[in-house]
Each structure stands twice: as structure tokens, then as C-alpha cells.
Design a protein around this motif. Sequence first.
Motif, PDB file in Angstrom:
ATOM      1  N   MET A 176       0.828  -1.212   0.000  1.00  0.00           N
ATOM      2  CA  MET A 176       0.000   0.000   0.000  1.00  0.00           C
ATOM      3  C   MET A 176       0.859   1.257   0.000  1.00  0.00           C
ATOM      4  N   ARG A 177       1.930   1.218   0.786  1.00  0.00           N
ATOM      5  CA  ARG A 177       2.835   2.368   0.862  1.00  0.00           C
ATOM      6  C   ARG A 177       3.393   2.712  -0.505  1.00  0.00           C
ATOM      7  N   GLU A 178       3.780   1.665  -1.246  1.00  0.00           N
ATOM      8  CA  GLU A 178       4.314   1.889  -2.588  1.00  0.00           C
ATOM      9  C   GLU A 178       3.265   2.542  -3.467  1.00  0.00           C
ATOM     10  N   TYR A 179       2.057   2.041  -3.324  1.00  0.00           N
ATOM     11  CA  TYR A 179       0.966   2.569  -4.136  1.00  0.00           C
ATOM     12  C   TYR A 179       0.705   4.037  -3.793  1.00  0.00           C
ATOM     13  N   THR A 180       0.622   4.350  -2.507  1.00  0.00           N
ATOM     14  CA  THR A 180       0.294   5.724  -2.124  1.00  0.00           C
ATOM     15  C   THR A 180       1.447   6.694  -2.406  1.00  0.00           C
ATOM     16  N   SER A 181       2.663   6.163  -2.480  1.00  0.00           N
ATOM     17  CA  SER A 181       3.793   7.047  -2.749  1.00  0.00           C
ATOM     18  C   SER A 181       3.729   7.611  -4.166  1.00  0.00           C
ATOM     19  N   THR A 182       2.870   7.022  -5.008  1.00  0.00           N
ATOM     20  CA  THR A 182       2.717   7.545  -6.365  1.00  0.00           C
ATOM     21  C   THR A 182       1.627   8.607  -6.424  1.00  0.00           C
ATOM     22  N   GLY A 183       1.177   9.079  -5.257  1.00  0.00           N
ATOM     23  CA  GLY A 183       0.247  10.206  -5.232  1.00  0.00           C
ATOM     24  C   GLY A 183      -1.215   9.836  -5.401  1.00  0.00           C
ATOM     25  N   ARG A 184      -1.538   8.544  -5.232  1.00  0.00           N
ATOM     26  CA  ARG A 184      -2.945   8.154  -5.363  1.00  0.00           C
ATOM     27  C   ARG A 184      -3.710   8.508  -4.099  1.00  0.00           C
ATOM     28  N   THR A 185      -5.009   8.543  -4.258  1.00  0.00           N
ATOM     29  CA  THR A 185      -5.900   8.844  -3.151  1.00  0.00           C
ATOM     30  C   THR A 185      -6.430   7.531  -2.576  1.00  0.00           C
ATOM     31  N   VAL A 186      -6.401   7.421  -1.273  1.00  0.00           N
ATOM     32  CA  VAL A 186      -6.870   6.181  -0.643  1.00  0.00           C
ATOM     33  C   VAL A 186      -7.806   6.509   0.514  1.00  0.00           C
ATOM     34  N   LEU A 187      -8.902   5.771   0.554  1.00  0.00           N
ATOM     35  CA  LEU A 187      -9.778   5.826   1.725  1.00  0.00           C
ATOM     36  C   LEU A 187      -9.902   4.408   2.242  1.00  0.00           C
ATOM     37  N   PHE A 188      -9.465   4.170   3.462  1.00  0.00           N
ATOM     38  CA  PHE A 188      -9.638   2.826   3.994  1.00  0.00           C
ATOM     39  C   PHE A 188     -10.384   2.837   5.316  1.00  0.00           C
ATOM     40  N   ALA A 189     -11.352   1.922   5.411  1.00  0.00           N
ATOM     41  CA  ALA A 189     -12.105   1.784   6.655  1.00  0.00           C
ATOM     42  C   ALA A 189     -11.356   0.819   7.558  1.00  0.00           C
ATOM     43  N   THR A 190     -11.324   1.126   8.824  1.00  0.00           N
ATOM     44  CA  THR A 190     -10.657   0.230   9.766  1.00  0.00           C
ATOM     45  C   THR A 190     -11.213   0.441  11.162  1.00  0.00           C
ATOM     46  N   HIS A 191     -11.128  -0.602  11.977  1.00  0.00           N
ATOM     47  CA  HIS A 191     -11.377  -0.336  13.398  1.00  0.00           C
ATOM     48  C   HIS A 191     -10.092  -0.542  14.193  1.00  0.00           C
ATOM     49  N   TYR A 192      -8.964  -0.675  13.440  1.00  0.00           N
ATOM     50  CA  TYR A 192      -7.668  -0.751  14.104  1.00  0.00           C
ATOM     51  C   TYR A 192      -7.053   0.629  14.197  1.00  0.00           C
ATOM     52  N   LEU A 193      -6.962   1.114  15.419  1.00  0.00           N
ATOM     53  CA  LEU A 193      -6.334   2.405  15.654  1.00  0.00           C
ATOM     54  C   LEU A 193      -4.932   2.488  15.111  1.00  0.00           C
ATOM     55  N   GLU A 194      -4.170   1.394  15.319  1.00  0.00           N
ATOM     56  CA  GLU A 194      -2.763   1.445  14.929  1.00  0.00           C
ATOM     57  C   GLU A 194      -2.639   1.638  13.427  1.00  0.00           C
ATOM     58  N   GLU A 195      -3.558   1.046  12.669  1.00  0.00           N
ATOM     59  CA  GLU A 195      -3.483   1.198  11.219  1.00  0.00           C
ATOM     60  C   GLU A 195      -3.751   2.637  10.812  1.00  0.00           C
ATOM     61  N   ALA A 196      -4.731   3.230  11.454  1.00  0.00           N
ATOM     62  CA  ALA A 196      -5.035   4.626  11.149  1.00  0.00           C
ATOM     63  C   ALA A 196      -3.829   5.493  11.504  1.00  0.00           C
TER      64      ALA A 196
END
Length: 301
Positions: A176-196
Motif C-alpha cells: 500500500m505504501r508503494e501505491y500511495t507514494s505515487t500520489g494516489r488517493t486512498v480511503l480505507f475503513a478500519t477499526h484498528y487504531l494502529e493502522e489509522a
Amino acid sequence: MNATPPGAAVGIDGLRKHFGDVRAVDGIDLVIAPGEVVALLGPNGAGKSTTVDMLLGLSKPDSGSVTVFGQAPRDAVRSGTIGAMLQDGALLPDATVGETIALVAALYAKPLPVAKALDRAGVADLVGRRCGKLSGGQRQRVRFALALVSDPDVLVLDEPTVAMDVETRRQFWRAMREYTSTGRTVLFATHYLEEAEEFADRVVLMRAGKVAADGSVAQIRATVSGRTITAVVPGAEVGALRVLPGVRDAEVRAGRITLACVDSDAALRALLTQFPLASDIEITAVGLEDAFLALTAQESA
Ligand SMILES: Nc1ncnc2c1ncn2[C@@H]1O[C@H](COP(=O)(O)OP(=O)(O)O)[C@@H](O)[C@H]1O
Ligand SMILES: [Mg+2]
């Protein structure tokens, strides 16, 4: 009226969806700029999936609107502008991973090569595996490859790491990090605080169908952070405690007081001055976990 500024990656405006008496989504406004990585954080039942479904055109709002780079959700899905990884998307058990990705790639005008999608999702080694033989974590990453294959500008993921073990989760976020480093927009739902905390630039905290807080992790934490002082204070009343300097809120329970502080040093000094009999004093820092609990618990009664 539409409050979404032009150029927004995602614009959500007055969004509502009720199921009978349940106000699953109860008036959400949200603008996501291109390149932002946003965590939609909230406990079970907060309305995350319902929001995501409307963002993808899978269900229709009762009122309000959603746009993705100015397009209606269905158009954005069809054109590959938005890609999604859902909680329970089914995979054909007898098809191989490679066949499955190719099938979906064929729906889009400018898909990624299958090998590239697999590689980006970190599942290149599974290309010949039948989907029915995948582990839970592998299935999730194949779904991730499916979400990437249209080479979307906006990627939406609903609790992507739920079935993953620790190592798989780490690999997933690396991809995911690689993907977002290319400037894409991401919205992810989570109930894990650490991930947020670890992966999002911005956290939108949902509670009971509403946005309870919206900001950077640091800002979210600051809305309830500071320190907590607890002590035994004979005869103390809440009213007198609440107005102490440095105190945001106070509570008295079973002879023990709890002070939520913005400035615990000032609060402690004032407490000892006004209540010299205070004893058994403890001071603790408020973490994101506490912030999360405080924000999601408020007004739920
Ligand atoms: N299809 C549905 N029919 C009835 N109630 C639903 C439906 N989908 C969701 N809900 C209810 O709406 C609320 C929000 O659900 P959901 O969006 O799935 O929350 P989350 O994804 O944050 O856990 C919950 O109370 C849930 O039970
Ligand atoms: Mg959900």
C-alpha cells in the motif's frame, strides 16, 4: 446545493442512509483531496461500510450526494477511476488467481498488466493457484490485486486487513505504501487504531453514522488528550473540580476523583492547594486508544 470544491478526489455532501430505524449514515460531509490517504476509523456499526458502499455506487443514498473526481460513483467505477477492495467480495473457487485478475482487467479500458497488478499486491507467486485454495490472508491480497488492476486514481478499502495474520498485514501495508507514494488517493475503513495512526495522513472518526472527529492523528489525539489525574479527595464536588485551572472535565465516583486535564501541572497544583487532603494521586497520559474510546462513546446513550 453542492459544497464539494472542483478538483476534489471525493466529495460527500449531506449523505444519509437509513435502514428502518437504524440511521446507518446520518448526515456526512467529507471532502478528500487528491493524494490524501484517509482512514475511516470507527467501531463496528459506525456506518463505515454503508458509506463505502455508497461511494462505490453499490447502494443509493436516501439523501445527499457522492462524487468521485466529479463523477457519479457508478461512472467512476465503470471508468476505473475508483477501485475497491470490499470486506466480502467473492472469488470464483475454480479459477486461478491469474485468470481472475485477467477477467476483471478485461472490463477496463486501460488496465494494468496482470503480472503488474499481482506484483503490486505482493501475490505474484500465487498466479497459478486456484482461488478456492487460498488462505484468508491470501484471498484478501488477491482482492487487493483486483482493486489495483484498473489502475484507479482513488482506491477504497473496507477493513482490508481483517483476515490477515501479522506478517501478511505487514506485507499488505508495504504494498500500500508503494501505491500511495505515487500520489494516489486512498480511503480505507478500519477499526484498528494502529493502522489509522501508522498509515493515514488523516483520520475521519465515525460514530453512529456521523463524523465525530476529522483531522491528523495528532489533532484527533489533541481533542481529548492531555493527562488524567485521579486521586482520593474527601468531600470534593464535581462543580468545584471542573473549574480548577488546567482541568477540562471532572468526575467523582466512589470517593475517587478523575480530572481530564489540558495542563496537568497547573491542575495538580490547584488541586493540592484547594484540597490539601488529596491522597493516592495518579497521573496518566491519554493515548490514541483513550481518545478513540472517548470520542466514540460520547453521546451514544
Ligand atoms: N443492509 C442492511 N440492513 C439493515 N441494517 C443495516 C444494513 N447494513 C448496515 N446496517 C446497519 O447499519 C449500521 C451501520 O453498519 P455498517 O455501515 O456496516 O457499519 P461498520 O461498517 O462501521 O461496521 C449498523 O447498525 C448495521 O447493523
Ligand atoms: Mg464494515
